[in-house]
Scaffold this active site. Structure first.
Site, PDB file in Angstrom:
ATOM      1  N   GLY A  13      -8.741  72.547  60.158  1.00  0.00           N
ATOM      2  CA  GLY A  13      -8.763  72.321  61.428  1.00  0.00           C
ATOM      3  C   GLY A  13      -7.915  71.184  62.038  1.00  0.00           C
ATOM      4  O   GLY A  13      -7.422  70.829  63.038  1.00  0.00           O
ATOM      5  N   GLU A  34      -8.462  76.639  53.816  1.00  0.00           N
ATOM      6  CA  GLU A  34      -9.701  77.437  54.211  1.00  0.00           C
ATOM      7  C   GLU A  34      -9.994  78.565  53.374  1.00  0.00           C
ATOM      8  O   GLU A  34     -10.935  79.010  53.070  1.00  0.00           O
ATOM      9  CB  GLU A  34      -9.318  78.156  55.567  1.00  0.00           C
ATOM     10  N   ALA A  84     -12.379  71.225  60.042  1.00  0.00           N
ATOM     11  CA  ALA A  84     -13.475  71.231  60.747  1.00  0.00           C
ATOM     12  C   ALA A  84     -14.755  71.165  59.887  1.00  0.00           C
ATOM     13  O   ALA A  84     -14.648  70.983  58.806  1.00  0.00           O
ATOM     14  CB  ALA A  84     -13.764  72.983  61.197  1.00  0.00           C
ATOM     15  N   GLU A  98      -4.531  71.949  62.252  1.00  0.00           N
ATOM     16  CA  GLU A  98      -4.236  72.679  63.276  1.00  0.00           C
ATOM     17  C   GLU A  98      -4.179  71.763  64.704  1.00  0.00           C
ATOM     18  O   GLU A  98      -3.567  72.170  65.679  1.00  0.00           O
ATOM     19  CB  GLU A  98      -5.330  73.938  63.443  1.00  0.00           C
TER      20      GLU A  98
END
Ligand code: HXC
Length: 257
Positions: free
Chosen positions: A108, A131, A65, A111
């Site tokens: 992300g 993360e 992200a 994911e």
């Protein structure tokens, strides 16, 4: 529809979405994820598309992200503008989605790849959930889907200690379907997707639904669900066509009906 952060095209009944933020290693900002999901939902409604592929660049599928966009967010910002809901919308697509992954596939990005139905990885792909280095944890399935895919022991190492997986390791631990040469990873993924897109569309849709139901229900309920979907396919023209084609030794001509 025109997009700012992605490129799209359709080829041999395969809808392709390519992230297009190469200088930021395809970091997933809100706009890019929103465009990606909108494009996939549009392919999902298009009868001329049977399978979808998401990809990035050779250097990065997506490096996570967008940290710069998230850095100052409050929990209320997150609640008011639920970025992570896009991962749920990806999960609700009817047609199969294949992630063609090369280079960094982190946070992300990993994911997002795991929310797809299958992953084709280039030899240079690298998977991770880093993360923890930012003082947070994965928020879009990285503790849940990753653990189901690779098991608790390895998921703990990856999420708690930023253990990265090479493409070969990801294949060995069941995270990806196959590893292909970096020069041709997208072509290989498109070829694979075209094979699926050429098959009986309703059966493909229900097959995907039945396999993904494994993660949602206990075995007995899953078996009953599978059986109902199987029976339902006997109401399709494609079932009659497929079995008649076999009996008469000819190729089937699928109508998606
Ligand atoms: C914003 C990013 C980014 C990211 C890279 N960039 N990753 N920008 N968000 N996630 C930007 C860099 O700031 C830089 O831009 C440019 O991309 C190139 O990156 P470099 O770091 O210079 O490249 P390199 O040295 O090759 O290192 C590559 C890297 C590193 C190892 C992938 O960039 C990295 O560690 N990125 C962050 C990975 C990460 O922590 N991902 C998880 C994010 S949190 P400038 O303009 O500075 O040159 C997350 C939570 C998900 O994903 C929650 C649910 C949605």
């Amino acid at each position: 529809m025109t997009y700012e952060y992605i490129l799209i095209q359709t080829e041999q009944k395969v809808g392709l979405v390519q992230f297009n933020r190469p200088r930021a290693l395809n970091a997933l900002n809100r706009e890019m994820v929103s465009e990606t999901v909108a494009a996939l939902e549009s392919f999902d409604r298009d009868p001329g598309v049977g399978c979808m592929v998401i990809t990035g660049s050779e250097r990065a599928f997506a490096a996570g992200a967008d940290i710069k966009q998230m850095a100052q967010a409050t929990p209320v910002d997150m609640l008011d503008n639920p970025f992570i809901d896009y991962w749920d919308r990806l999960r609700r697509l009817n047609k199969p989605v294949i992630a063609a992954v090369s280079g960094f596939c982190l946070g992300g990005g990993c994911e997002l790849a795991m929310a797809c139905d299958m992953i084709i990885a280039s030899e240079s792909a690298q998977f991770g959930q880093p993360e923890i280095n930012l003082g947070v944890i994965p928020g879009a399935g990285g503790t849940q889907r990753l653990t189901r895919a690779v098991g608790k022991a390895l998921a703990m190492e990856m999420v708690l200690n930023d253990r990265r997986l090479s493409a070969d390791e990801a294949a060995r631990f069941g995270l990806v379907n196959r590893v292909v040469p970096t020069e041709s990873y997208l072509a290989e993924a498109m070829k694979f997707a075209a094979q699926i897109a050429a098959r009986a569309p309703v059966a493909i849709r229900l097959a995907k639904e039945a396999i993904n139901a494994v993660y949602e229900m206990p075995l007995q309920a899953g078996l009953a669900y599978e059986r109902r979907l199987f029976y339902m396919l006997f109401a399709t023209e494609d079932q009659k066509e497929g079995m008649d084609a076999f009996v008469n030794k000819r190729p089937a001509n699928w109508q998606g009906k």
